[in-house]
Design an enzyme around this catalytic site. Structure first.
Site, PDB file in Angstrom:
ATOM      1  N   ARG A 184     -23.978  49.231 -18.429  1.00 59.51           N
ATOM      2  CA  ARG A 184     -22.746  48.776 -19.544  1.00 59.51           C
ATOM      3  C   ARG A 184     -22.415  47.581 -18.645  1.00 59.51           C
ATOM      4  O   ARG A 184     -21.604  47.940 -17.702  1.00 59.51           O
ATOM      5  CB  ARG A 184     -21.925  49.743 -19.812  1.00 59.51           C
ATOM      6  CG  ARG A 184     -22.637  50.848 -20.828  1.00 59.51           C
ATOM      7  CD  ARG A 184     -21.589  51.879 -21.257  1.00 59.51           C
ATOM      8  NE  ARG A 184     -21.463  52.742 -20.404  1.00 59.51           N
ATOM      9  CZ  ARG A 184     -20.429  53.825 -20.458  1.00 59.51           C
ATOM     10  NH1 ARG A 184     -19.843  53.925 -21.726  1.00 59.51           N
ATOM     11  NH2 ARG A 184     -19.972  54.513 -19.253  1.00 59.51           N
TER      12      ARG A 184
ATOM     13  N   ASN B  20     -14.853  64.959 -30.784  1.00 65.13           N
ATOM     14  CA  ASN B  20     -14.390  64.998 -29.226  1.00 65.13           C
ATOM     15  C   ASN B  20     -12.962  64.408 -29.150  1.00 65.13           C
ATOM     16  O   ASN B  20     -12.154  64.859 -28.115  1.00 65.13           O
ATOM     17  CB  ASN B  20     -15.182  63.973 -28.524  1.00 65.13           C
ATOM     18  CG  ASN B  20     -16.542  64.463 -28.368  1.00 65.13           C
ATOM     19  OD1 ASN B  20     -17.043  65.234 -29.177  1.00 65.13           O
ATOM     20  ND2 ASN B  20     -17.331  64.369 -27.507  1.00 65.13           N
TER      21      ASN B  20
ATOM     22  N   ASP C 274     -15.858  49.777 -19.525  1.00 72.03           N
ATOM     23  CA  ASP C 274     -14.704  50.220 -19.685  1.00 72.03           C
ATOM     24  C   ASP C 274     -13.662  49.082 -19.010  1.00 72.03           C
ATOM     25  O   ASP C 274     -12.634  49.504 -18.344  1.00 72.03           O
ATOM     26  CB  ASP C 274     -14.244  51.562 -19.171  1.00 72.03           C
ATOM     27  CG  ASP C 274     -15.326  52.642 -19.693  1.00 72.03           C
ATOM     28  OD1 ASP C 274     -15.701  52.657 -20.510  1.00 72.03           O
ATOM     29  OD2 ASP C 274     -15.504  53.604 -18.800  1.00 72.03           O
TER      30      ASP C 274
ATOM     31  N   HIS D  32     -15.053  49.750 -25.878  1.00 67.65           N
ATOM     32  CA  HIS D  32     -14.040  49.930 -25.056  1.00 67.65           C
ATOM     33  C   HIS D  32     -13.257  48.644 -24.453  1.00 67.65           C
ATOM     34  O   HIS D  32     -13.400  48.399 -23.328  1.00 67.65           O
ATOM     35  CB  HIS D  32     -14.609  50.711 -23.835  1.00 67.65           C
ATOM     36  CG  HIS D  32     -13.392  51.442 -23.018  1.00 67.65           C
ATOM     37  ND1 HIS D  32     -13.114  52.820 -23.116  1.00 67.65           N
ATOM     38  CD2 HIS D  32     -12.382  51.083 -22.335  1.00 67.65           C
ATOM     39  CE1 HIS D  32     -12.154  53.227 -22.470  1.00 67.65           C
ATOM     40  NE2 HIS D  32     -11.670  51.979 -22.151  1.00 67.65           N
TER      41      HIS D  32
ATOM     42  N   GLU E  68     -11.680  56.571 -29.432  1.00 71.99           N
ATOM     43  CA  GLU E  68     -11.398  56.363 -27.943  1.00 71.99           C
ATOM     44  C   GLU E  68     -11.041  54.784 -27.760  1.00 71.99           C
ATOM     45  O   GLU E  68     -11.197  53.995 -28.326  1.00 71.99           O
ATOM     46  CB  GLU E  68     -12.542  57.044 -27.096  1.00 71.99           C
ATOM     47  CG  GLU E  68     -13.643  56.466 -27.148  1.00 71.99           C
ATOM     48  CD  GLU E  68     -14.787  56.887 -26.167  1.00 71.99           C
ATOM     49  OE1 GLU E  68     -14.708  58.109 -25.810  1.00 71.99           O
ATOM     50  OE2 GLU E  68     -15.602  56.489 -25.766  1.00 71.99           O
TER      51      GLU E  68
END
Length: 324
Positions: free
Chosen positions: A298, A163, A17, A264, A200
């Site tokens: 990640r 979600n 992120d 992200h 998201e």
């Protein structure tokens, strides 16, 4: 677009992120989720490449209990009207609710010191950014347009499958909404609903008379991919009908180079002040052992991208790893 990159890939390991902001002082400021999800750190450097070796400074730690005590996710650092702000999501517990959802809400901390890396003492909590629904919410970003400050985020609507959806609202100040949230997008296409129904991680870039809002969809494995919404910059940004949604992903896994689940993202600009840079995280394998949430690999990557003749961004493909 040529699949080359001038930066080490990945740039920063085990930072998901990622968010990079280039300030007027000439420094790049970097923040991201840390693997333990227990604090917020900042690092800075004169160059993007320099961020890889810059020492991080912790500026906020999770509470011992309460709504900001667990799973600190996806901090973003912004500079608004002479002050620093960081948006992040956190939860009261690591347990899932009756619907199998985490219990995150969105929060804001502020720093009015010139140097946001002075430490924890210069940051103060502004509390939860409250919306019209008391539900799972995360991944807030903000941007200024036509003299107004806008907030964009992901949130669960119990009446809509999935979600999270994407919302926008005008802000009264950097931690308070001024207008009722407007839904811009919900998971609907096949590539947005693999594993989980998710929209998201919104990010905004303004070019060529338009705002481009990228976001991430599906489960956070190799199915994770980026989509995009587009709106002209001279219309009402709070009218969802003014936004158009790409039917296909604009950035996705590249199996040939073992780049899986890119997403992200955020945007910055290269050292030349001209070249647009996309910042994102990515894995180089698909066999995740245990809960993907606690797989730390990640990694943060940065790569230049170009623009198509019609003024839309061309993100190309995830650049392969080159650090070895």
């Amino acid at each position: 677009m040529a699949n080359t990159n001038q930066y080490t890939s990945p740039l920063i390991i085990q930072r998901a992120d990622p968010y990079i902001y280039r300030h007027t002082d000439g420094y790049y400021y970097f923040t991201a989720s840390v693997p333990a999800y227990n604090l917020i750190e900042i690092r800075r450097a004169r160059t993007l490449e320099g961020l890889a070796h810059a020492a991080p400074r912790t500026i906020w730690r999770k509470h011992e209990s309460g709504p900001m005590s667990q799973l600190v996710w996806a901090p973003e650092i912004h500079y608004i009207d002479g002050k620093w702000f960081i948006y992040f999501a956190a939860a009261e517990t690591t347990a899932l609710d009756e619907n199998g959802m985490f219990q995150h809400r969105m929060f804001c901390i502020e720093c009015d010191a010139e140097d946001p890396m002075e430490g924890e003492d210069v940051w103060q909590e502004r509390g939860q950014v409250v919306t019209d629904k008391d539900t799972f919410s995360l991944d807030a970003t903000c941007f200024e347009a036509n003299g107004k400050l806008y907030y964009v985020w992901a949130q669960k609507d119990k009446a809509i499958r999935g979600n999270s959806n994407l919302y926008i609202a005008e802000m009264e100040n950097p931690w308070t909404l001024k207008t009722k949230p407007v839904m811009l997008s919900k998971p609907e296409f096949n590539w947005e609903t693999k594993g989980f129904w998710v929209n998201e991680g919104p990010a905004i870039i303004h070019r060529n008379g338009r705002y481009f809002l990228t976001y991430s969809a599906s489960a956070t494995d190799e199915n994770y991919a980026m989509g995009m919404l587009t709106v002209n910059d001279d219309v009402d940004l709070l009218d969802a009908s003014n936004w158009s949604k790409s039917k296909k992903p604009v950035f996705q896994s590249d199996l040939s180079t073992h780049q899986y689940g890119p997403g992200h993202n955020s945007f910055t600009v290269a050292e030349d002040g001209k070249t647009d840079i996309m910042v994102y995280h990515c894995r180089d394998y698909t066999e995740i052992k245990g809960d993907p949430l606690y797989d730390p690999n990640r990694h943060t990557k940065v790569q230049a991208f170009t623009w198509n003749d019609d003024g839309t961004p061309n993100f190309g493909k995830p650049v392969p790893y080159n650090y070895d």
